[in-house]
Design an enzyme around this catalytic site. Structure first.
Site, PDB file in Angstrom:
ATOM      1  N   LYS A 121       0.109  -1.326  -0.149  1.00  0.00           N
ATOM      2  CA  LYS A 121       0.362  -0.280  -0.296  1.00  0.00           C
ATOM      3  C   LYS A 121       0.905   1.576  -0.127  1.00  0.00           C
ATOM      4  O   LYS A 121       1.905   1.093   0.550  1.00  0.00           O
ATOM      5  CB  LYS A 121      -0.773  -0.494   1.393  1.00  0.00           C
ATOM      6  N   GLU A 489     -21.031 -15.821  -0.794  1.00  0.00           N
ATOM      7  CA  GLU A 489     -20.942 -14.608  -1.099  1.00  0.00           C
ATOM      8  C   GLU A 489     -21.250 -14.815  -3.253  1.00  0.00           C
ATOM      9  O   GLU A 489     -20.670 -13.400  -3.162  1.00  0.00           O
ATOM     10  CB  GLU A 489     -19.734 -13.723  -0.586  1.00  0.00           C
ATOM     11  N   HIS A 699      -3.736 -16.368  -2.921  1.00  0.00           N
ATOM     12  CA  HIS A 699      -3.573 -15.423  -4.066  1.00  0.00           C
ATOM     13  C   HIS A 699      -2.392 -16.145  -4.944  1.00  0.00           C
ATOM     14  O   HIS A 699      -2.720 -15.807  -6.288  1.00  0.00           O
ATOM     15  CB  HIS A 699      -2.314 -14.433  -3.218  1.00  0.00           C
ATOM     16  N   CYS A 731      -7.788 -16.555   3.012  1.00  0.00           N
ATOM     17  CA  CYS A 731      -8.962 -15.556   2.312  1.00  0.00           C
ATOM     18  C   CYS A 731     -10.282 -15.651   2.339  1.00  0.00           C
ATOM     19  O   CYS A 731      -9.607 -17.221   1.698  1.00  0.00           O
ATOM     20  CB  CYS A 731      -8.345 -14.088   1.778  1.00  0.00           C
TER      21      CYS A 731
HETATM   22  N1  GLN Z   1     -14.990 -12.709   3.170  1.00  0.00           N
HETATM   23  C1  GLN Z   1     -14.877 -11.728   2.397  1.00  0.00           C
HETATM   24  C2  GLN Z   1     -14.391 -13.123   1.018  1.00  0.00           C
HETATM   25  O1  GLN Z   1     -14.203 -13.879   1.644  1.00  0.00           O
HETATM   26  C3  GLN Z   1     -13.476 -11.784   3.375  1.00  0.00           C
HETATM   27  C4  GLN Z   1     -12.504 -10.752   2.259  1.00  0.00           C
HETATM   28  C5  GLN Z   1     -11.359 -10.099   2.459  1.00  0.00           C
HETATM   29  O2  GLN Z   1     -10.690  -9.816   3.700  1.00  0.00           O
HETATM   30  N2  GLN Z   1     -11.258  -9.141   1.703  1.00  0.00           N
HETATM   31  O3  GLN Z   1     -13.869 -12.303   0.233  1.00  0.00           O
HETATM   32 ZN    ZN Z   2      -8.588 -11.274   3.128  1.00  0.00          ZN
END
Ligand code: GLN
Ligand code: ZN
Length: 763
Positions: A121, A489, A699, A731
């Site tokens: 960042k 989501e 990633h 993540c």
């Molecule tokens: N709940 C979100 C996802 O799984 C969290 C994303 C993040 O931390 N940037 O996409």
């Molecule tokens: Zn995350």
């Protein structure tokens, strides 16, 4: 009669009004555009951006603010600081080589062929720069003339250029040098800057801006000494004038020392460094240029031209007017391009705004000799309309905030007792497995969304497709044997925009893009009014998911600090108050999720660490407010309901105490790449929560083996008792494909199963 003041900006959005740079870059990477066409597209953008600055009436146009990927990368290339893995030092800097540094590959397809420079960042903006890698025997030579070429290009097009360079101290302080302080290389860098400056002078530049944002956060002896050393050696023999600028913050006690440098001028971020102004006005030498960044380059609110003109009049009275310049607080690169495309925005709200192009007009109007009564009156009327708008001040919200007390931020029982209750209620095994929320957003899902947006797919059709994806995901998680499930989501494009669309007091734009990194842009929502949750936002989908399984499903929300951090925030309330309003809205959702039968609820806060103010003096207050907002958001539920939070990769060391103070029942974090160091950092804050250190680097498309994940978990178990460890990816899985997701999660569940047998409980 007054003369107009000199006006300038430190940069303009590079991505283009219609994100032309993104399209050209991606077409080039896909092999659909050749190098010459990419070059032409970049030239066209630069020309248009200079025309904008010139047409607005600015005295200069900024040059070298453009980049095909990133300015720090450009500067590393300019001085030949290219690590060997990107080709022998002497090899030419081709576009292929340039993009390999940025992305690991020059074209799409296949895996990256080399590890790119790290992205991180840029100060407290949402922009990310590439971290130059230096070696101890690093030499710097002015070897790529990009800044000079772009300056010549501006002159050839008839403009008066002001090249902008990232300064030597910022460049080094943000670079990586294994085993040593990169500032130790300052004596080698000064002469390289001098050669570049000489070339800029020869090309026809009168002024060059040297920007040192690092001073907004670091003013220690090492930095100040490096700055002095650099300025002793970088001045060219030619009569080029140098403007030192410090965006993003104030200088405080370091002002006298920094202003003693032999510069021809100094530019201050007058929006954030207003405390420095009295000293500057009284003490900065009259024979040098004092430039005031009065127009906020970081936000999108329309300025009150008359108020700024009155302020400038008081400065004019104290300063030699020829040496008083006006600018924006920082480069306009962090603002969206222009309001022209925002035809769907509420007309009142639209009239309160000013994006980059409109800011040029404001700047020129403030600097102008004569006031423009029409412009000033229009600004006045818009601001009056804004202040009086009913949505800006909701009685309901204000009294809810006033009614908050200490108990609003506290759950019933202490954390340890809650965890015991939850363990019983949820019946989870040791090393429970879960995911962070999102599952793959495939091309198919994105297509559905696009068709729905265009009206080719009706609401019912869209909803039933989303439901099908959710059902399939629940089934898959059961099949894999995960312990705490998520709905996936699928309905969200972006974790902040989704809530921005549903909350009152927040608006989303059609085209308000700002560059995040490379070709990637984000569209931050605008928080303009008091925040209300008119209706539940996620309850229906979460309850539907829970009804499909006997396993607990996690409700999935974005936390108040993250919504704040990733939005443009109103400037008429303290940010801490806006955070509390968001917290109350999220709190309602949390309570409704619990009432709908969700026993686990996650409130993501990946924005918490990155919101940490640059100025160390402001950090404590920020952290206290952030902790309070999170706690208010989650404290409305019973002790048996388990609250999770999630944070992405960050330097946790300096905020570990605050993360502990959130007292989330469970926190998941990105930890696999740091080999669990992130976990150690969190634990150093004496956290009482259960922790899920990520064991899968999402990633990368690589599928980690069970053994690798077991090894990571064993490391984790050496840092935190086994009964407080969760097993999850780093993540969300939004950017991954299904095959790798299934394979990696299967390995992950297997890793947890092995740990349950091999690692003994400590109690
Ligand atoms: N709940 C979100 C996802 O799984 C969290 C994303 C993040 O931390 N940037 O996409
Ligand atoms: Zn995350």
């Amino acid at each position: 009669m007054n003369a107009s003041l000199t006006s300038h900006v430190a940069g303009y959005p590079r991505i283009g009004e219609k994100r032309e740079l993104k399209q050209s870059l991606e077409a080039f990477w896909q092999g659909k555009l050749d190098a010459a066409s990419l070059d032409q597209a970049a030239k066209d953008l630069r020309l248009r951006h200079w025309q904008d600055q010139n047409a607005a009436g600015l005295s200069f146009v900024a040059t070298n603010d453009f980049s095909l990927y990133d300015g720090m990368l450009d500067l590393a290339c300019t001085f030949g600081a290219i690590p060997e893995r990107f080709g022998p030092a002497a090899s030419p800097l081709t576009l292929e080589r340039y993009f390999r540094m940025a992305r690991g590959r020059s074209r799409e397809g296949g895996a990256p062929d080399v590890v790119p420079l790290e992205l991180t960042k840029w100060f407290d903006t949402n922009y990310h720069y590439l971290v130059p890698e230096l070696s101890r025997d690093q030499s710097f030579h002015f070897s790529w003339d990009k800044p000079v070429r772009e300056t010549r290009e501006a002159i050839a097009a008839g403009f008066r250029p002001k090249p902008v360079l990232i300064g030597p101290v910022t460049f080094l302080a943000l670079s990586k040098l294994a085993g040593s302080d990169p500032l130790s290389l300052i004596d080698r860098l000064g002469p390289a800057y001098r050669d570049l400056l000489e070339a800029l002078a020869a090309a026809g530049a009168e002024w060059v801006e040297i920007s040192e944002p690092i001073l907004a956060c670091r003013r220690d002896e090492a930095v100040l000494a490096a700055l002095e050393e650099a300025w002793d050696s970088l001045r060219p023999a030619s009569p080029l004038k140098l403007l030192l600028s410090v965006p993003f913050g104030r200088l405080g006690d370091a002002l006298p020392r920094i202003c003693a440098l032999k510069t021809d001028g100094f530019h201050t971020d007058a929006t954030r460094a207003s405390a420095d102004l009295p000293w500057l006005l009284a003490n900065y030498p009259q024979d040098r240029v004092l430039s005031l960044g009065l127009i906020d380059g970081r936000n999108i609110w329309r300025a009150d031209i008359e108020v700024l003109r009155a302020l400038v009049a008081s400065f004019r009275a104290k300063r030699t007017p020829e040496n008083l310049w006006l600018g924006t607080s920082c480069s306009l690169q962090h603002a969206p391009h222009s309001l022209a495309a925002e035809t769907a925005l509420d007309p009142d709200l639209r009239s309160w705004l000013s994006f980059a192009k409109e800011k040029l007009g404001e700047l020129a109007a403030v600097a102008a000799a004569e006031s423009h009564p029409d412009l000033s009156a229009a600004a006045r009327a818009a601001l009056a309309n804004r202040r009086a708008h009913p949505g800006v001040r909701s009685k309901e919200v204000r009294s809810a905030i006033a009614a908050l007390d200490d108990s609003s931020a506290n759950r019933g029982k202490p954390l340890a007792e809650r965890l015991a209750l939850q363990r019983k209620a949820l019946g989870l095994p040791l090393f429970p497995t879960t995911t962070i929320g999102s599952f793959p957003q495939t091309a198919e899902i994105r297509r559905l969304r696009a068709r729905h947006r265009k009206g080719d797919l009706d609401d019912a059709g869209y909803q039933s497709s989303l439901d099908a994806a959710m059902r399939e995901t629940i089934r898959l998680q059961e099949e894999l044997g995960l312990d705490v499930l998520v709905h996936g989501e699928f309905e969200r494009t972006d974790m902040v925009e989704f809530f921005g669309e549903k909350l009152e007091g927040i608006a989303v734009t059609a085209n308000g893009w700002v560059q995040s990194y490379g070709s990637r842009c984000v569209k931050p929502p605008l928080i303009w009014g008091d925040i209300l949750r008119p209706a539940p936002m996620t309850v229906e989908v979460s309850a539907k998911a829970q009804a499909l399984t006997s396993k607990p499903v996690k409700g999935m929300l974005t936390g108040p600090i993250t919504i704040l951090q990733w939005s443009f925030v109103r400037d008429d309330l303290p940010r801490s108050l806006v955070a509390l309003q968001l917290a109350l809205a999220i709190r309602k959702e949390v309570v409704d999720l619990e009432a709908a039968g969700l026993r686990v609820i996650q409130v993501d806060e990946p924005g918490l660490r990155e919101g940490l103010p640059l100025d160390p003096a402001e950090r404590e207050a920020y952290l206290a407010a952030a902790v309070r907002a999170f706690r208010v958001a989650v404290a409305g539920v019973r002790d048996e309901t388990q609250i999770h939070t999630h944070m992405c990769y960050a330097e946790f060391d300096d905020v570990a105490g605050s993360i502990a103070a959130l007292e989330a029942d469970v926190i998941s974090l990105e930890a696999s790449r740091s080999k669990m160091e992130a976990l150690s950092a969190i634990v150093s804050g004496e956290i009482g929560s259960e922790v899920g250190p990520g064991v899968w680097d999402i990633h990368s498309p690589r599928i980690p083996s069970t053994e690798e994940m077991v090894a990571l978990l064993e490391r984790a178990a050496a840092v935190l008792p086994a009964e407080r460890l969760w097993v999850n990816p780093d993540c969300g899985l939004k950017t991954r494909g299904w095959p790798e997701t299934k394979a990696a999660l299967a390995n992950m569940v297997e890793a947890a199963a092995r740990l349950r047998i091999s690692v003994p409980q400590t109690t």
